[in-house]
Scaffold this motif. Structure first.
Motif, mmCIF file in Angstrom:
data_model
loop_
_atom_site.group_PDB
_atom_site.id
_atom_site.type_symbol
_atom_site.label_atom_id
_atom_site.label_comp_id
_atom_site.label_asym_id
_atom_site.label_seq_id
_atom_site.Cartn_x
_atom_site.Cartn_y
_atom_site.Cartn_z
ATOM 1 N N PRO A 267 -21.448 42.911 -26.806
ATOM 2 C CA PRO A 267 -20.158 44.097 -27.501
ATOM 3 C C PRO A 267 -19.148 43.017 -28.560
ATOM 4 C CG PRO A 267 -19.955 43.310 -25.160
ATOM 5 C CD PRO A 267 -21.078 42.899 -25.487
ATOM 6 N N VAL A 268 -19.203 43.288 -29.152
ATOM 7 C CA VAL A 268 -18.398 42.342 -30.481
ATOM 8 C C VAL A 268 -17.391 42.301 -30.485
ATOM 9 C CG1 VAL A 268 -18.164 42.160 -33.190
ATOM 10 C CG2 VAL A 268 -19.926 42.952 -32.272
ATOM 11 N N ALA A 269 -16.374 41.470 -30.133
ATOM 12 C CA ALA A 269 -14.693 40.995 -29.889
ATOM 13 C C ALA A 269 -14.211 41.921 -30.846
ATOM 14 C CB ALA A 269 -15.234 39.834 -30.028
ATOM 15 N N ALA A 270 -14.774 41.295 -32.005
ATOM 16 C CA ALA A 270 -13.983 42.039 -33.070
ATOM 17 C C ALA A 270 -14.137 42.249 -34.818
ATOM 18 C CB ALA A 270 -12.706 41.199 -33.467
ATOM 19 N N LYS A 271 -13.903 43.386 -35.551
ATOM 20 C CA LYS A 271 -14.977 43.084 -36.421
ATOM 21 C C LYS A 271 -14.976 42.045 -37.732
ATOM 22 C CE LYS A 271 -14.656 48.414 -36.667
ATOM 23 N NZ LYS A 271 -13.907 49.431 -37.378
ATOM 24 N N GLU A 272 -13.814 41.177 -37.604
ATOM 25 C CA GLU A 272 -13.754 39.775 -37.976
ATOM 26 C C GLU A 272 -14.013 38.648 -37.255
ATOM 27 O OE1 GLU A 272 -10.371 40.296 -40.449
ATOM 28 O OE2 GLU A 272 -11.166 41.922 -41.396
ATOM 29 N N LYS A 273 -13.375 37.265 -38.226
ATOM 30 C CA LYS A 273 -13.032 36.485 -36.564
ATOM 31 C C LYS A 273 -12.405 36.287 -36.026
ATOM 32 C CE LYS A 273 -13.720 31.464 -37.099
ATOM 33 N NZ LYS A 273 -14.632 30.827 -36.308
ATOM 34 N N ALA B 250 -5.231 31.588 -43.494
ATOM 35 C CA ALA B 250 -5.205 31.788 -44.842
ATOM 36 C C ALA B 250 -6.361 31.223 -44.341
ATOM 37 C CB ALA B 250 -4.533 31.676 -45.470
ATOM 38 N N ALA B 251 -7.082 29.991 -44.013
ATOM 39 C CA ALA B 251 -8.204 29.508 -43.947
ATOM 40 C C ALA B 251 -9.346 30.392 -43.569
ATOM 41 C CB ALA B 251 -7.871 27.739 -43.917
ATOM 42 N N GLU B 252 -8.877 30.663 -42.260
ATOM 43 C CA GLU B 252 -10.227 31.405 -41.970
ATOM 44 C C GLU B 252 -10.265 32.954 -42.149
ATOM 45 O OE1 GLU B 252 -8.607 31.544 -37.691
ATOM 46 O OE2 GLU B 252 -9.557 28.831 -37.851
ATOM 47 N N GLY B 253 -10.077 32.935 -43.520
ATOM 48 C CA GLY B 253 -10.131 34.823 -43.820
ATOM 49 C C GLY B 253 -8.589 35.556 -43.826
ATOM 50 N N GLY B 254 -7.977 34.904 -43.421
ATOM 51 C CA GLY B 254 -6.224 36.003 -43.123
ATOM 52 C C GLY B 254 -5.813 35.933 -43.943
ATOM 53 N N LEU B 255 -5.589 35.816 -45.686
ATOM 54 C CA LEU B 255 -5.637 35.629 -46.467
ATOM 55 C C LEU B 255 -5.565 37.015 -47.057
ATOM 56 C CD1 LEU B 255 -3.605 34.196 -48.780
ATOM 57 C CD2 LEU B 255 -6.215 33.381 -50.422
ATOM 58 N N SER B 256 -6.654 37.303 -46.873
ATOM 59 C CA SER B 256 -6.160 38.705 -47.710
ATOM 60 C C SER B 256 -5.564 40.010 -47.034
ATOM 61 C CB SER B 256 -7.686 39.479 -47.236
ATOM 62 O OG SER B 256 -8.692 39.823 -46.324
ATOM 63 N N HIS B 257 -5.457 39.728 -45.489
ATOM 64 C CA HIS B 257 -4.798 39.733 -44.165
ATOM 65 C C HIS B 257 -3.205 39.912 -44.800
ATOM 66 C CE1 HIS B 257 -3.666 40.831 -40.107
ATOM 67 N NE2 HIS B 257 -3.548 41.806 -40.212
ATOM 68 N N ILE B 258 -3.061 38.666 -45.189
ATOM 69 C CA ILE B 258 -1.822 37.975 -45.217
ATOM 70 C C ILE B 258 -1.099 39.134 -46.490
ATOM 71 C CG2 ILE B 258 -0.040 36.679 -45.556
ATOM 72 C CD1 ILE B 258 -1.611 35.268 -43.591
ATOM 73 N N ALA B 259 -2.125 38.868 -47.937
ATOM 74 C CA ALA B 259 -2.072 39.542 -48.527
ATOM 75 C C ALA B 259 -1.110 41.669 -48.471
ATOM 76 C CB ALA B 259 -2.992 39.408 -49.930
ATOM 77 N N GLY B 260 -2.111 41.845 -47.211
ATOM 78 C CA GLY B 260 -1.795 43.209 -47.346
ATOM 79 C C GLY B 260 -0.967 43.266 -47.164
ATOM 80 N N SER C 261 7.600 36.901 -43.799
ATOM 81 C CA SER C 261 6.307 35.948 -44.586
ATOM 82 C C SER C 261 6.652 34.238 -43.763
ATOM 83 C CB SER C 261 7.121 35.848 -45.805
ATOM 84 O OG SER C 261 6.987 36.913 -46.686
ATOM 85 N N ALA C 262 7.644 33.892 -43.444
ATOM 86 C CA ALA C 262 7.550 32.795 -42.851
ATOM 87 C C ALA C 262 7.082 33.799 -41.207
ATOM 88 C CB ALA C 262 9.075 32.974 -41.923
ATOM 89 N N TYR C 263 6.650 34.454 -41.366
ATOM 90 C CA TYR C 263 6.219 35.010 -39.686
ATOM 91 C C TYR C 263 4.374 34.853 -40.130
ATOM 92 C CZ TYR C 263 3.776 37.478 -35.983
ATOM 93 O OH TYR C 263 3.542 37.607 -34.896
ATOM 94 N N CYS C 264 3.777 35.391 -41.251
ATOM 95 C CA CYS C 264 2.392 35.594 -41.681
ATOM 96 C C CYS C 264 1.989 33.918 -41.805
ATOM 97 C CB CYS C 264 2.234 36.141 -42.634
ATOM 98 S SG CYS C 264 2.658 38.439 -41.928
ATOM 99 N N SER C 265 3.050 33.365 -42.838
ATOM 100 C CA SER C 265 2.111 32.156 -43.346
ATOM 101 C C SER C 265 2.599 30.604 -42.065
ATOM 102 C CB SER C 265 3.054 31.719 -44.497
ATOM 103 O OG SER C 265 4.148 31.932 -43.987
ATOM 104 N N GLN C 266 3.476 30.767 -41.446
ATOM 105 C CA GLN C 266 3.562 29.614 -40.725
ATOM 106 C C GLN C 266 4.024 29.762 -38.797
ATOM 107 O OE1 GLN C 266 3.926 26.661 -42.471
ATOM 108 N NE2 GLN C 266 4.081 27.540 -44.001
ATOM 109 N N ILE C 267 4.494 30.931 -38.389
ATOM 110 C CA ILE C 267 5.426 31.160 -36.847
ATOM 111 C C ILE C 267 3.645 31.309 -36.509
ATOM 112 C CG2 ILE C 267 6.414 32.059 -35.435
ATOM 113 C CD1 ILE C 267 8.358 32.455 -37.649
ATOM 114 N N ALA C 268 3.247 33.009 -36.403
ATOM 115 C CA ALA C 268 1.811 33.485 -36.509
ATOM 116 C C ALA C 268 0.570 32.346 -36.466
ATOM 117 C CB ALA C 268 1.767 34.816 -36.929
#
Length: 630
Positions: free
Chosen positions: A219-225, A445-455, A515-522
């Motif tokens: 089983p694949v754990a997730a569709k993304e990294k 963002a460096a692990e492919g999360g930029l599009s997720h954050i932008a969305g 924004s602080a949650y997505c970019s720094q806290i999480a």
């Protein structure tokens, strides 16, 4: 008379047919004589009858005397004597029978006691065997996991391993793979299937959630990294919480933190209790014989009353009442696991090792933390819980306990945080609080999360900007119709304008918080693959929660010198404790890489993450209410 006689003769002749008859008359009969003779005969017969009656009366008198007289009483006495003799014989026989039965019962009881003792010895032997089997099973499982881990890591590091080696797949190990979702067929490395003679590196995606690799469906754990560290590098098996196995993976383990109650506040000052209550003065008895020794014992016995981080509890391995954890083979060998000369590790009064020791954890109050790691097997986890129960992790001095569990659902990209809080009140009540939160797990963002954050953020910022433009335009329009007036009373008099401005300000604060949650806290929540707080939690026979140690021969020698112990008393057969769980590991210094600091950083980030998300949801809820009210 003659006529009568004649008539009688005639009748006899006629009746008998006689032909020649003759009759001879005698002399005149003397009737008186005849009558006297008859009377005499009657008297004689009467006399004989009287004689017979007399004889009968005598016999009857004798019979009556025999039945009702002295003779009868003698006979009755004889009979009673016979009956008494017979009854005494019966009593004697019954007593003999009772004595025999009692003897048989004593023999049966003795046999039963022997059988019970044998059964107890057998049960103890079986318990020891089961304990040894559990330890062996736990050790085998740990070695198996370590072997699989090393194999996977070696294969991942070197690619396709050379040679004809292969290994069996274990059912307990569930490897997860990071797969490039840009193509339906990708390449990865892993173990060889025993049935395959050559290496096959192709990984085929089946139904978007399953990989076909080397004959396995994985089983694949997730569709993304995955947001958490790749589990192929983890030295411990994955543990999951909830009914849906394979979704909510437990991070690190179950964390417990308890705080103890002291009497410092009640005994401080110069109040009546502080001066006269024995519970506040019992560590000082100046009038006792040999007061120094007594005071020393009392100081250790009641140290927990004034020191909230003084060791407490008991190690169940040395507790006879612990049915499952008591180790009789370790009796008299406390020095293998504890510094018996240190009153902070072993009670000087009872000689029993303490079970729980203070460990400072940043971000938590002073107390006694325990982490039940994921690497514990099912049997070992049960033993760890029993260790807490039998060792009195919670007792009459417990004041506060926190239970925390952290999980990750990679499919939903949600971090689950569960917190249970228990407070012991002075009236005996226990107040409980349960907090369950599900917060989004945001990629870096460096692990492919930029599009997720932008969305997430771009639409909200656009909506917030649009609302601000609308609110500013309405405010300018209001000011244009109120020329010559100051803006402040104009805004105060207009409820719609104030409502719009308040909504815009709170909306801006909510978007800024997100924004602080997505970019720094999480992204600051970055769990490690494993947390090694303890030396040998999976294999140790005693002191299950001993801190992790750093081994070296020089450290052992120096520890023996510092503790003033001989190697025969501390080391098992003189062997140096080179492996976790060996006797004498307490001589070693704590490992520099202990992970309590890493755990505290992780939980501090999780607490900040949960609080920030709660603040964002509160602000967003206020915005929605204001918009509905408007």
């Amino acid at each position: 008379m003659d006529a009568s006689m004649q008539a009688m003769d005639d009748a006899l002749v006629n009746n008998m047919g006689a032909t020649n008859t003759s009759r001879q008359n005698s002399d005149e009969v003397d009737l008186v004589a005849v009558y006297m003779s008859a009377i005499t005969s009657s008297l004689q017969a009467l006399d004989q009858r009287i004689t017979g009656l007399s004889t009968t009366s005598t016999s009857l008198s004798r019979a009556v005397t025999s039945t009702f007289g002295d003779e009868a009483e003698a006979q009755e006495a004889t009979k009673e004597l016979d009956i008494t003799t017979a009854f005494q014989g019966l009593v004697t026989d019954f007593s003999y029978m009772v004595a025999n039965l009692s003897s048989l019962a004593d023999q049966a009881a003795a046999k039963f006691d022997q059988q019970a003792a044998a059964a107890a010895n057998l049960s103890a032997a079986i318990t020891d065997t089961i304990t040894s089997m559990r330890d062996s099973a736990a050790l085998a499982e740990a070695l198996q996991h370590k072997y699989v881990e090393q194999t996977l890591m070696l294969d991942a590091a070197t690619g396709a391993a050379t040679g004809e080696w292969s290994c069996n797949r274990t059912k307990l190990w569930k490897p997860a793979f990071s797969v490039d979702r840009s193509a339906e067929v990708s390449t990865t490395s892993g173990r060889r299937l025993l049935a395959f003679g050559t290496a096959v590196e192709d990984v085929t995606v089946i139904e978007d959630q399953t990989l076909l690799w080397q004959g396995y469906q994985i089983p694949v754990a997730a569709k993304e990294k995955n947001w958490v560290v790749d589990v192929t590098d983890a030295p411990e098996p994955a543990r999951y919480a909830g009914a849906a196995i394979g979704h909510n993976r437990v991070i690190a383990g179950l964390y417990l933190h308890t705080i103890r109650r002291t009497s410092n506040a009640e005994c401080s000052g110069t109040g009546f209790r502080a001066l006269f209550d024995f519970s506040c003065q019992r560590s000082a008895v100046p009038l006792a014989r040999n007061a120094s020794v007594v005071n020393q014992y009392l100081a250790h016995l009641f140290a927990g009353d004034t020191n909230d981080v003084y060791p407490y509890g008991v190690d169940p391995a040395f507790l006879r009442s612990s049915a499952s954890l008591y180790r009789p083979e370790l009796q008299g060998k406390e020095a293998w696991f504890y510094n018996t000369s240190d009153p902070v590790e072993v009670s000087p009064i009872t000689g029993t090792p303490y079970g729980f020791f203070h460990q400072p954890v940043k971000g938590y109050p002073r107390g006694f933390p325990v982490l039940l790691p994921n690497k514990l097997s099912q049997a070992r986890s049960a033993s760890a819980l029993q260790y807490l129960i039998d060792g009195n992790y919670l007792d009459t001095k417990s004041k506060h306990m926190t239970v925390e569990l952290l999980t990750l659902n990679a499919d939903l990209q949600v971090l689950g945080y569960t917190q249970l809080i228990f407070d012991w009140k002075k009236d005996g009540a226990i107040q409980g609080f349960v907090d369950v939160q599900a917060v989004p797990a945001v990629h870096l963002a460096a692990e492919g999360g930029l599009s997720h954050i932008a969305g997430w953020l771009v639409p909200l910022w656009l909506l917030c900007a649009a609302f601000w433009v609308t609110a500013v335009l309405e405010a300018n329009k209001l000011l244009a119709h109120s020329e010559g007036k100051h803006w402040f009373p104009v805004f105060i008099s207009s409820g719609d304008t104030l409502l719009n401005l308040a909504t815009a300000i709170i909306m801006l604060a909510a978007v800024a918080m997100l924004s602080a949650y997505c970019s720094q806290i999480a992204p600051a929540v970055s769990p490690a693959a494993t947390y090694n707080m303890y030396d040998a939690a999976t294999t140790s026979k005693a002191r299950m929660f001993m801190p992790a140690k750093a081994y070296s021969d020089a450290a052992v020698d120096q520890g023996l010198v510092n503790a003033n112990f001989s190697s025969t008393a501390v080391l098992d057969g003189g062997q140096y404790p080179s492996s976790p769980g060996d006797a004498g590991r307490w001589l070693l210094p704590d490992a520099a890489g202990r992970d309590w600091e890493g755990w505290s950083h992780l939980m501090a980030a999780v607490h900040s993450m949960a609080g920030s998300w709660a603040a964002y949801t509160l602000l967003q809820g206020i915005v929605l209410l204001l918009l509905i009210f408007k």
